[in-house]
Each structure stands twice: as C-alpha cells, then as structure tokens.
Design a protein around this motif. Structure first.
Motif, short mmCIF file in Angstrom:
data_model
loop_
_atom_site.label_atom_id
_atom_site.label_comp_id
_atom_site.label_asym_id
_atom_site.label_seq_id
_atom_site.Cartn_x
_atom_site.Cartn_y
_atom_site.Cartn_z
N LYS A 165 0.64 -1.19 -0.05
CA LYS A 165 0.07 -0.18 0.01
C LYS A 165 1.02 1.46 -0.18
O LYS A 165 0.61 2.11 -0.70
N ALA A 166 2.01 1.34 0.71
CA ALA A 166 2.86 2.37 0.84
C ALA A 166 3.40 2.80 -0.62
O ALA A 166 3.57 3.69 -1.18
N ALA A 167 3.95 1.48 -1.32
CA ALA A 167 4.47 1.72 -2.60
C ALA A 167 3.55 2.32 -3.42
O ALA A 167 3.85 2.95 -4.42
N GLU A 168 2.17 1.68 -3.35
CA GLU A 168 1.33 2.19 -4.27
C GLU A 168 1.07 3.56 -4.28
O GLU A 168 0.91 4.47 -4.82
N CYS A 180 3.21 5.85 -2.90
CA CYS A 180 4.44 6.50 -3.30
C CYS A 180 4.44 6.66 -4.97
O CYS A 180 4.69 7.79 -5.37
N LYS A 181 3.89 5.65 -5.39
CA LYS A 181 3.79 6.01 -7.01
C LYS A 181 2.91 6.93 -7.63
O LYS A 181 2.93 7.78 -8.54
N LYS A 182 1.67 7.18 -6.68
CA LYS A 182 0.56 8.18 -7.10
C LYS A 182 1.13 9.55 -6.81
O LYS A 182 0.74 10.64 -7.40
N ASP A 183 2.04 9.71 -5.66
CA ASP A 183 2.40 11.05 -5.21
C ASP A 183 3.72 10.95 -4.70
O ASP A 183 4.40 10.66 -3.49
N GLY A 185 8.96 8.61 1.44
CA GLY A 185 10.09 8.68 2.28
C GLY A 185 10.48 7.40 2.65
O GLY A 185 10.18 6.30 2.00
N GLN A 186 11.13 7.48 3.63
CA GLN A 186 11.61 5.85 4.16
C GLN A 186 10.15 5.27 4.90
O GLN A 186 9.37 5.81 5.46
#
Length: 97
Positions: A70-73, A75-78, A83-84
């Motif tokens: 979910k965090a990677a998705e 990150c892809k969107k915005d 960040g870490q």
C-alpha cells in the motif's frame, strides 16, 4: 453332571485371576495416568510453542507485506510524499497486533 459343575467352579478362579489382577493394576495406576494427562493438557510443548510462534510470524509478515505494498502504491501516485517506510514491521517488539 456334578463332576462337570465342580470342575467348572474349580477353574473359575484360574480364568478370572488375570482379569482381577489387571483391574487392580488399572485402578492403582489410574491417578498417575490422570495426573499425567492433566499436565499434558495444561502445558505447551516446545514443538507446539515453535509452531505457534511460526504461525504468528507468518501473519505479521503478511501484514507487513500488505502495508508495504500500500505504501508503494501511494508513493507511485504521489512521489513527493515518499520517504523511508515507517509502517508496521514484522517481529518488531514495539509493534502491536
């Protein structure tokens, strides 16, 4: 006829002697067996503890994988908000289930 009856009555103790002895042994050993079974029910063996720990860790790792995905998705969107990763970590003593 009387001879057969006497012979049958005379052999009766020989036939039941083993059964009586086994029953006496079973009655005497019953409390020990019952106590042993109760201890087995109330304690956790090492293999059970290992199995339970493994199950717990697999669940935690699956949760961490879902959250990282979910965090990677996000990150892809915005990408500017990336960040870490500071989300849930499997095996982290501070993490709650």
């Amino acid at each position: 006829m009387r001879t057969i009856l006497i012979a049958a009555v005379a052999t009766l103790p020989l036939l039941t002697g083993g059964c009586l002895a086994k029953t006496a042994v079973d009655v005497v050993t019953l409390p020990v067996k019952a106590t042993g079974k109760a201890v087995d029910w109330t304690t956790t063996s090492q293999s059970e503890a290992d199995r339970n720990y493994g199950r717990k860790m697999r669940k935690q790792e699956a949760r961490e994988g879902r959250e990282r995905k979910k965090a990677a998705e996000r990150c892809k969107k915005d990408p500017s908000q990336c960040g870490q990763y500071d989300g849930y970590r499997a095996g982290d003593p501070g993490a709650r289930d």
